[in-house]
Design a protein around this motif. Structure first.
Motif, PDB file in Angstrom:
ATOM      1  N   GLY A  88       0.833  -1.207   0.000  1.00  0.00           N
ATOM      2  CA  GLY A  88       0.000   0.000   0.000  1.00  0.00           C
ATOM      3  C   GLY A  88       0.861   1.248   0.000  1.00  0.00           C
ATOM      4  O   GLY A  88       2.081   1.184  -0.149  1.00  0.00           O
ATOM      5  N   CYS A  95      -3.153   1.297   6.085  1.00  0.00           N
ATOM      6  CA  CYS A  95      -1.737   0.913   6.090  1.00  0.00           C
ATOM      7  C   CYS A  95      -1.145   1.086   7.490  1.00  0.00           C
ATOM      8  O   CYS A  95      -0.328   0.286   7.931  1.00  0.00           O
ATOM      9  N   TYR A 100      -2.798  -3.275   4.810  1.00  0.00           N
ATOM     10  CA  TYR A 100      -2.443  -2.656   3.531  1.00  0.00           C
ATOM     11  C   TYR A 100      -3.088  -3.343   2.346  1.00  0.00           C
ATOM     12  O   TYR A 100      -3.105  -2.811   1.248  1.00  0.00           O
ATOM     13  N   CYS A 103      -5.719  -0.994   1.210  1.00  0.00           N
ATOM     14  CA  CYS A 103      -5.306   0.402   0.955  1.00  0.00           C
ATOM     15  C   CYS A 103      -5.947   0.884  -0.361  1.00  0.00           C
ATOM     16  O   CYS A 103      -5.966   0.162  -1.352  1.00  0.00           O
TER      17      CYS A 103
END
Ligand SMILES: [Zn+2]
Length: 350
Positions: A88, A95, A100, A103
């Motif tokens: 991410g 994140c 992530y 993201c």
């Protein structure tokens, strides 16, 4: 360096491009050795997408470290590594808590760096490079991404020992789901339309296999679970099959069971009618799973590497075909045409 560039028609052409340079002291440059073909890569195969022309694709890869930035300490030149490509922007709220995989900028960031497997070299942040033990091959390591997707879905499902599990689809993801569920002590029934994939599923420990083209898969799952339905169903086909497999999955899962969707959707709206009243009245939980990231304090990709290194899961059996980078179009055709070729995991040696 040599790279396979996407064409506007969704095939590849081999070209010479600039080798990436380390952009930051915390980055690593690696020589790619083996890359895999994922279901998401196949969904772009021979699809007219001019916006992807000249892009380097691929996100399942293992290789060797060539050079490291001044701030890197976890790997050094010469190390054999698997490279995580879920990456991410590193600054958003998700994140920040290591989610992530969701993201907002995931696609842009990962395709700028690590998600460029079909080329000789790749750069990425050092934390995405995991050192391989000597006895884990590059080919095995290139399957770690696939199994990490499965492990994330299993974590979201809450799967436990002795659970009754149904898996729809015996491609790499479905077989990965099967292998992890078996390693966790579950009973697993798996269905597909390709007999060779079901044979492999048996070798990987499936308690029951169903060819859904010739048998009533819902009835088989009911029979497998004493008439109740599965505690957990994993949908692992995705794409065009979803309007068929999702309603089917809702009929395989027991009351208050979980339906985990691992197979991918195409972008935009997808209309799939489901019996919403029945789902609600029986409190069936729909769980959507995307890529992988962390589980508690552990990286899911690191967990899979550990499981392979310890021999807890055997990924070698899933590698059915091998090609060189120059033959990448043939590799994709082979993976796509699995009914004829019997392909499960197609490895591209670079
Ligand atoms: Zn982010």
């Amino acid at each position: 360096m040599k790279a396979a560039l996407k064409t506007a028609e969704g095939t590849f052409e081999i070209a010479e491009v600039e080798r990436p340079i380390i952009p930051d002291p915390a980055f690593v440059l690696a020589r790619v050795r083996v890359a895999g073909i994922c279901g998401t890569d196949l969904r772009h195969w021979q699809k007219h997408e001019p916006e992807l022309a000249c892009h380097i694709m691929g996100h399942e890869l293992a290789g060797e470290v060539v050079a490291v930035g001044d701030g890197v300490s976890n790997v050094q030149p010469g190390d054999r590594v698997v490279i995580e490509t879920v990456m991410g922007d590193g600054v958003c709220e998700y994140c920040r808590v290591q989610k992530y995989n969701i993201c907002e900028h995931l696609y842009d960031v990962r395709t700028r760096y690590v998600s460029r497997a079909y080329a000789e070299y790749v750069v990425g942040p050092a934390e995405k490079f995991y050192k391989l033990p000597d006895h884990v091959s590059f080919e095995e390591a290139s399957l770690i991404d696939t199994f990490s997707v499965c492990l994330h879905a299993q974590h979201l499902s809450g799967l436990g020992i002795n659970d009754k599990v149904a898996v729809i689809g015996a491609g790499p993801i479905g077989l990965g789901q099967l292998a992890l569920a078996k390693a966790s002590g579950a009973d697993v029934i798996i269905c597909d339309v390709v007999d060779s994939a079901l044979e492999l599923a048996k070798e990987l420990g499936a308690d029951a296999v169903v060819n859904s083209a010739s048998e009533d898969v819902v009835e088989r799952v009911k029979a497998f679970t004493g008439g109740r339905g599965a505690d957990i169903v994993f949908e692992c086909v995705g794409g065009d099959a979803m309007p068929h497999t999702l309603p089917q999955a809702t009929k395989m899962v027991r009351r208050a069971g979980k339906l985990v969707i691992v197979g991918g959707f195409d972008a935009g709206e997808t209309a799939i009618p489901l019996e919403w009243q029945r789902l609600q009245m029986s409190e069936i939980q729909l769980v959507l799973s995307a890529s992988f990231a962390m589980h508690d304090i552990y990286r899911e990709q690191g967990m899979v590497l550990d499981l392979i290194a310890k021999g807890r899961i055997d990924v070698k059996k899933m590698i059915t075909h091998r090609f060189g980078l120059d033959d990448i179009n043939r590799a994709f055709e082979t993976a796509q045409d699995k009914q004829k070729t019997g392909a499960v995991f197609v490895a591209i040696h670079i």
